[in-house]
Design an enzyme around this catalytic site. Sequence first.
Site, PDB file in Angstrom:
ATOM      1  N   LYS A 127      17.346  16.942  -8.683  1.00 12.25           N
ATOM      2  CA  LYS A 127      16.719  18.104  -8.194  1.00 12.25           C
ATOM      3  C   LYS A 127      15.186  17.906  -8.215  1.00 12.25           C
ATOM      4  O   LYS A 127      14.543  17.082  -9.239  1.00 12.25           O
ATOM      5  CB  LYS A 127      17.018  19.232  -9.145  1.00 12.25           C
ATOM      6  CG  LYS A 127      18.094  20.356  -8.603  1.00 12.25           C
ATOM      7  CD  LYS A 127      18.478  21.123  -9.492  1.00 12.25           C
ATOM      8  CE  LYS A 127      18.673  22.581  -8.969  1.00 12.25           C
ATOM      9  NZ  LYS A 127      18.993  23.633  -9.873  1.00 12.25           N
TER      10      LYS A 127
ATOM     11  N   HIS B 238      15.341  34.948 -19.063  1.00  8.96           N
ATOM     12  CA  HIS B 238      15.667  33.952 -20.184  1.00  8.96           C
ATOM     13  C   HIS B 238      15.610  34.318 -21.648  1.00  8.96           C
ATOM     14  O   HIS B 238      16.318  34.142 -22.527  1.00  8.96           O
ATOM     15  CB  HIS B 238      15.016  32.644 -20.015  1.00  8.96           C
ATOM     16  CG  HIS B 238      15.563  31.959 -18.694  1.00  8.96           C
ATOM     17  ND1 HIS B 238      14.651  31.541 -17.681  1.00  8.96           N
ATOM     18  CD2 HIS B 238      16.803  31.627 -18.201  1.00  8.96           C
ATOM     19  CE1 HIS B 238      15.315  30.941 -16.626  1.00  8.96           C
ATOM     20  NE2 HIS B 238      16.362  31.244 -16.828  1.00  8.96           N
TER      21      HIS B 238
ATOM     22  N   SER C  89      14.450  32.499 -11.496  1.00  9.23           N
ATOM     23  CA  SER C  89      13.197  31.592 -11.467  1.00  9.23           C
ATOM     24  C   SER C  89      12.756  31.189  -9.903  1.00  9.23           C
ATOM     25  O   SER C  89      11.837  31.265  -9.595  1.00  9.23           O
ATOM     26  CB  SER C  89      13.465  30.393 -12.155  1.00  9.23           C
ATOM     27  OG  SER C  89      13.934  30.359 -13.468  1.00  9.23           O
TER      28      SER C  89
ATOM     29  N   ARG D 130      23.835  37.640 -14.863  1.00  9.98           N
ATOM     30  CA  ARG D 130      23.105  38.763 -14.276  1.00  9.98           C
ATOM     31  C   ARG D 130      24.178  39.235 -12.828  1.00  9.98           C
ATOM     32  O   ARG D 130      25.215  39.489 -13.387  1.00  9.98           O
ATOM     33  CB  ARG D 130      22.009  37.915 -13.367  1.00  9.98           C
ATOM     34  CG  ARG D 130      20.889  37.565 -14.158  1.00  9.98           C
ATOM     35  CD  ARG D 130      20.069  36.860 -13.393  1.00  9.98           C
ATOM     36  NE  ARG D 130      20.712  35.641 -12.798  1.00  9.98           N
ATOM     37  CZ  ARG D 130      20.080  34.567 -12.128  1.00  9.98           C
ATOM     38  NH1 ARG D 130      19.043  34.436 -12.062  1.00  9.98           N
ATOM     39  NH2 ARG D 130      20.842  33.739 -11.524  1.00  9.98           N
TER      40      ARG D 130
HETATM   41  O1  PNS Z   1      19.693  27.069 -14.817  1.00  7.64           O
HETATM   42  P1  PNS Z   1      20.782  26.563 -14.314  1.00  7.64           P
HETATM   43  O2  PNS Z   1      20.836  25.713 -12.746  1.00  7.64           O
HETATM   44  O3  PNS Z   1      21.787  27.710 -14.163  1.00  7.64           O
HETATM   45  O4  PNS Z   1      21.629  25.527 -15.386  1.00  7.64           O
HETATM   46  C1  PNS Z   1      22.879  24.878 -15.017  1.00  7.64           C
HETATM   47  C2  PNS Z   1      23.206  23.968 -16.099  1.00  7.64           C
HETATM   48  C3  PNS Z   1      22.250  23.011 -16.516  1.00  7.64           C
HETATM   49  C4  PNS Z   1      23.864  24.724 -17.445  1.00  7.64           C
HETATM   50  C5  PNS Z   1      24.343  23.163 -15.571  1.00  7.64           C
HETATM   51  O5  PNS Z   1      23.930  22.441 -14.432  1.00  7.64           O
HETATM   52  C6  PNS Z   1      24.620  21.898 -16.634  1.00  7.64           C
HETATM   53  O6  PNS Z   1      25.177  22.082 -17.424  1.00  7.64           O
HETATM   54  N1  PNS Z   1      24.482  20.673 -15.994  1.00  7.64           N
HETATM   55  C7  PNS Z   1      24.976  19.468 -16.813  1.00  7.64           C
HETATM   56  C8  PNS Z   1      25.945  18.634 -16.128  1.00  7.64           C
HETATM   57  C9  PNS Z   1      27.597  19.073 -16.450  1.00  7.64           C
HETATM   58  O7  PNS Z   1      27.836  19.116 -17.660  1.00  7.64           O
HETATM   59  N2  PNS Z   1      28.427  19.334 -15.562  1.00  7.64           N
HETATM   60  C10 PNS Z   1      29.836  19.803 -15.849  1.00  7.64           C
HETATM   61  C11 PNS Z   1      29.906  21.320 -15.945  1.00  7.64           C
HETATM   62  S1  PNS Z   1      29.494  22.125 -14.570  1.00  7.64           S
END
Ligand code: PNS
Length: 161
Positions: A43, A19, A130, A92
């Site tokens: 979560k 990150h 992670s 990745r």
């Molecule tokens: O670290 P991660 O789990 O890859 O992050 C995922 C994240 C936080 C970027 C994604 O889950 C997110 O943007 N969630 C917010 C809800 C949202 O906007 N959902 C619609 C798009 S899929």
Amino acid sequence: MSQKTAIYPGFFDPITNGHLSIVTRGLEIFDKLIIAILNNPHKTPLFSIEERIFMIKTAVKDKPNIEVDTFDGLLVDYAVNKNSNVILRGLRALSDFEYEFQMALMNRKLNRNIQSLFLMTDYKWFYTSSTIIKEAASFGGDITGLVPDIVSKKLKEKFRN
Ligand code: PNS
């Protein structure tokens, strides 16, 4: 000239050197980055939101123009509230692609003014995450070099208990 800000969103449970590499490289493109931690009640993270904020702030303390924040709800709405139109993500190994593609298309459907921008993760972090780092640390594995020192320390404390 107006400042260009990108949102770097994620769960960051915990932040890794992968990150941080994206953060460093993102700062070469943007004037400011907002590291936005998703506060997801569905979560169960290993680290509380306060712990994650603390670890990120410690890890980026020497970097300029970074804000660490939390969000819930839609990411595109959060970006609009923060006056940004760019979502920065690291890509990745191949397995990321489908998920990221899906998310980028959904975000684009939700708001066409927001652009998703991907940086290929440095080869050193290609296969780390992670989740896998937490698993190794939970069995006492050596995760030196994969996470910032503060995270290494906090992981040891977590799994000692
Ligand atoms: O670290 P991660 O789990 O890859 O992050 C995922 C994240 C936080 C970027 C994604 O889950 C997110 O943007 N969630 C917010 C809800 C949202 O906007 N959902 C619609 C798009 S899929």
